[in-house]
Scaffold this motif. Structure first.
Motif, mmCIF file in Angstrom:
data_model
loop_
_atom_site.group_PDB
_atom_site.id
_atom_site.type_symbol
_atom_site.label_atom_id
_atom_site.label_comp_id
_atom_site.label_asym_id
_atom_site.label_seq_id
_atom_site.Cartn_x
_atom_site.Cartn_y
_atom_site.Cartn_z
ATOM 1 N N TYR A 257 0.767 -1.228 0.094
ATOM 2 C CA TYR A 257 -0.020 0.018 -0.029
ATOM 3 C C TYR A 257 0.841 1.274 0.102
ATOM 4 C CZ TYR A 257 -4.140 2.784 1.298
ATOM 5 O OH TYR A 257 -5.340 3.759 1.436
ATOM 6 N N ARG A 258 0.366 2.313 -1.065
ATOM 7 C CA ARG A 258 1.341 3.332 -0.852
ATOM 8 C C ARG A 258 0.382 4.680 -0.602
ATOM 9 N NH1 ARG A 258 6.155 4.826 -3.260
ATOM 10 N NH2 ARG A 258 6.179 2.913 -4.304
ATOM 11 N N TYR A 259 0.743 5.441 0.267
ATOM 12 C CA TYR A 259 0.309 6.852 0.369
ATOM 13 C C TYR A 259 1.281 7.806 0.921
ATOM 14 C CZ TYR A 259 -0.351 5.768 5.568
ATOM 15 O OH TYR A 259 -0.275 5.508 6.832
ATOM 16 N N SER A 260 0.966 8.790 0.567
ATOM 17 C CA SER A 260 1.821 10.139 1.113
ATOM 18 C C SER A 260 3.479 9.725 0.687
ATOM 19 C CB SER A 260 1.608 10.232 2.579
ATOM 20 O OG SER A 260 0.413 10.927 2.787
ATOM 21 N N GLU A 326 -5.440 2.106 -5.728
ATOM 22 C CA GLU A 326 -5.339 0.594 -5.513
ATOM 23 C C GLU A 326 -6.729 -0.219 -4.601
ATOM 24 O OE1 GLU A 326 -1.117 2.289 -4.833
ATOM 25 O OE2 GLU A 326 -3.303 2.820 -4.155
ATOM 26 N N LEU A 327 -7.587 0.920 -4.028
ATOM 27 C CA LEU A 327 -8.709 0.637 -3.502
ATOM 28 C C LEU A 327 -9.865 0.590 -4.465
ATOM 29 C CD1 LEU A 327 -8.526 2.718 0.083
ATOM 30 C CD2 LEU A 327 -8.061 0.380 -0.440
ATOM 31 N N GLY A 328 -9.507 1.064 -5.755
ATOM 32 C CA GLY A 328 -10.599 0.937 -6.663
ATOM 33 C C GLY A 328 -11.704 1.868 -6.639
ATOM 34 N N ARG A 330 -15.135 3.768 -5.438
ATOM 35 C CA ARG A 330 -15.877 3.719 -4.394
ATOM 36 C C ARG A 330 -15.722 2.652 -3.505
ATOM 37 N NH1 ARG A 330 -21.217 2.785 -6.133
ATOM 38 N NH2 ARG A 330 -22.072 4.339 -4.753
ATOM 39 N N PRO A 331 -14.651 2.732 -2.753
ATOM 40 C CA PRO A 331 -14.384 1.491 -1.777
ATOM 41 C C PRO A 331 -15.115 1.627 -0.584
ATOM 42 C CG PRO A 331 -12.705 3.112 -1.483
ATOM 43 C CD PRO A 331 -13.610 3.630 -2.686
ATOM 44 N N ILE A 332 -15.447 0.299 0.136
ATOM 45 C CA ILE A 332 -15.701 0.358 1.406
ATOM 46 C C ILE A 332 -14.912 0.286 2.199
ATOM 47 C CG2 ILE A 332 -17.335 -0.988 3.120
ATOM 48 C CD1 ILE A 332 -18.911 -1.832 0.750
ATOM 49 N N VAL A 333 -14.884 1.091 3.405
ATOM 50 C CA VAL A 333 -14.023 1.082 4.550
ATOM 51 C C VAL A 333 -14.577 0.646 6.082
ATOM 52 C CG1 VAL A 333 -11.980 2.254 6.010
ATOM 53 C CG2 VAL A 333 -12.164 2.440 3.416
ATOM 54 N N LEU A 334 -14.226 -0.351 6.704
ATOM 55 C CA LEU A 334 -14.514 -0.485 8.330
ATOM 56 C C LEU A 334 -13.680 -0.122 8.932
ATOM 57 C CD1 LEU A 334 -16.707 -2.168 6.315
ATOM 58 C CD2 LEU A 334 -16.606 -4.084 8.094
ATOM 59 N N ALA A 335 -14.322 0.684 10.009
ATOM 60 C CA ALA A 335 -13.499 1.214 11.176
ATOM 61 C C ALA A 335 -14.089 0.637 12.491
ATOM 62 C CB ALA A 335 -13.396 2.659 10.964
ATOM 63 N N LEU A 336 -13.214 -0.161 13.150
ATOM 64 C CA LEU A 336 -13.388 -0.649 14.450
ATOM 65 C C LEU A 336 -12.600 0.331 15.468
ATOM 66 C CD1 LEU A 336 -13.419 -4.527 14.694
ATOM 67 C CD2 LEU A 336 -15.074 -3.093 15.391
ATOM 68 N N SER A 337 -13.299 0.829 16.466
ATOM 69 C CA SER A 337 -12.515 1.598 17.305
ATOM 70 C C SER A 337 -12.509 0.822 18.812
ATOM 71 C CB SER A 337 -13.326 3.073 17.623
ATOM 72 O OG SER A 337 -13.407 3.720 16.500
ATOM 73 N N ARG A 399 -9.639 -2.539 4.565
ATOM 74 C CA ARG A 399 -9.890 -2.269 3.187
ATOM 75 C C ARG A 399 -9.783 -3.296 2.219
ATOM 76 N NH1 ARG A 399 -6.981 2.796 3.977
ATOM 77 N NH2 ARG A 399 -7.216 3.249 5.934
ATOM 78 N N GLN A 400 -10.206 -3.221 1.174
ATOM 79 C CA GLN A 400 -9.974 -4.120 0.042
ATOM 80 C C GLN A 400 -9.308 -3.653 -1.041
ATOM 81 O OE1 GLN A 400 -11.319 -7.620 0.198
ATOM 82 N NE2 GLN A 400 -9.959 -7.970 -1.366
#
Length: 406
Positions: A257-260, A326-328, A330-337, A399-400
């Motif tokens: 995964y690449r970001y920033s 890389e996420l394509g 309209r990706p879906i992201v799930l966040a557990l806190s 993420r996917q």
């Protein structure tokens, strides 16, 4: 049960009977009698049932309001029946033959007026929750209260007592039942099934209690003590600096995964992290089954996870959208806190029609699950701003990745 009314009611009866007789004489006029018979029948239950069933069509929190109205009405029925059968004040037409009863009573006793109690209860709740309907419900409640005296079924004090009890129950319902709603949840979020809530406009879903307290505590301790937390440096606007938090990139083999400007190789899945991701995926799929047409099911496991650790309120995350190629689309992201409850802040994406909409906070409790559905990253930016708070918070964002970064 008493076999006769209390002495105080005997004195009240003598004080009120002349007024009740004068009011009941209005029923001698056929149009008035017909009107108040209909009004009284409406107060039996039909109009309140229809009002309660119509709540989902008037308010985004209609399911929650149905629960509030229903529980309050049930409490009112129990209260007035208990008072009637213990205080045993006989109806005015029984005690005074000069007062005519022009409608069959439901029972022998009159204090307090159950019709008035429920009419005022529903009118008060409606004025609080649906003020646009108050102009219809409030006059109806007043007519129902008046009908009980005109038809010879109640003393004026019965009606006044019922009104006061209805007001009190409405206040208790508003204060106590609203306290069950998650404190940090904005008022306009829609109540869904299985403990889920949805933003009224954007594809944001929140389940404040996705994990039990024991599950959340175990996950927090396990992940906090076993993951190899890193503080990498990222390039932002041409400058390189360490991130203001710690993180771990985890996932399937090859899920780079690449970001920033930085490339992250995935650490192998930890059993706890994998299990929580599947638990979250099945939880949202169950809700999507109850909301056809809202989102498609998530058929495959998420192949990557970004875990962020915030040591205290000084650690933070800047404004961004999870919209890397890389996420394509309209990706879906799930966040557990896990851990310290903090607010995630949202604002309109600068290139979206919502750019000028006001920003809003969403508090994420320990063990909560937030789902940013399809299209959310195109509409909104989100951030975790600094706060004067103590305590560790861990965010697990699943993420996917459709293609690995190079």
């Amino acid at each position: 049960m008493h076999d006769r009314s209390l002495p105080v009611f005997e004195r009240l009866d003598l004080l009120e009977w002349r007024l009740c007789r004068q009011v009941a004489r209005l029923a001698l006029y056929r149009p008035i009698l017909t009107l108040f018979r209909v009004v009284s029948r409406l107060g039996d239950w039909p109009v309140w049932l229809l009002l309660t069933l119509s709540l989902p069509f008037h308010h985004v929190q209609g399911g929650w309001l149905m629960l509030e109205f229903g529980l309050a009405a049930g409490a009112g029925a129990l209260l007035y029946r208990a008072l009637k059968t213990r205080l045993c004040r006989e109806r005015p037409f029984i005690t005074f033959t000069t007062i005519q009863c022009t409608m069959p009573p439901l029972d022998r006793y009159s204090f307090p007026s159950g019709h008035t109690l429920h009419a005022v209860l529903f009118a008060s709740l409606t004025a609080q929750q649906l003020p646009e309907l108050a102009i219809l419900v409030t006059p109806l409640a007043m007519l129902i209260a008046l009908s009980r005296v005109i038809l010879g079924l109640h003393y004026v004090s019965d009606v006044l007592a019922g009104a006061l009890l209805g007001l009190g129950l409405a206040e208790v319902a508003i204060l106590s039942l609203e306290s069950l709603r998650p404190a940090g949840l904005p008022d306009d979020w829609q109540t869904l099934a299985h403990g889920w809530y949805r933003h009224p406009l954007h594809p944001l879903y929140l389940k404040p209690t996705a994990l039990t307290p024991l599950q959340a505590d175990q996950a927090l301790v396990t992940l906090d003590t076993t993951l190899d937390w890193q503080r990498p440096s990222l390039s932002v606007h041409g400058k390189t600096h360490p991130i203001p938090r710690r993180q771990v990139w985890m996932g399937d083999a090859g899920a780079r995964y690449r970001y920033s400007g930085s490339l992250f190789e995935p650490a192998p899945w930890r059993p706890m992290a994998w299990h929580l991701g599947e638990l979250a995926r099945h939880a949202i799929n169950r809700e999507l089954s109850a909301q056809p047409g809202q989102e498609r099911h998530i058929d495959q496991h998420f192949n990557s996870l970004l875990a962020n650790r915030y040591a205290d309120g000084n650690d933070r995350m800047g404004w961004h959208s999870d919209n890397e190629p890389e996420l394509g689309d309209r990706p879906i992201v799930l966040a557990l806190s896990l851990g310290r409850e903090r607010p995630l802040r949202f604002k309109g994406h600068p290139r979206s029609p919502y750019a000028q909409d006001p920003a809003f906070n969403l508090w994420l409790p320990h063990g909560s699950l937030l789902v940013m559905g399809r299209g959310c990253q195109d509409r909104l930016h989100h951030a975790l701003p600094p706060r004067k708070l103590e305590g560790v918070r861990i965010s697990l964002t699943y993420r996917q990745l459709l293609t690995a970064s190079r």
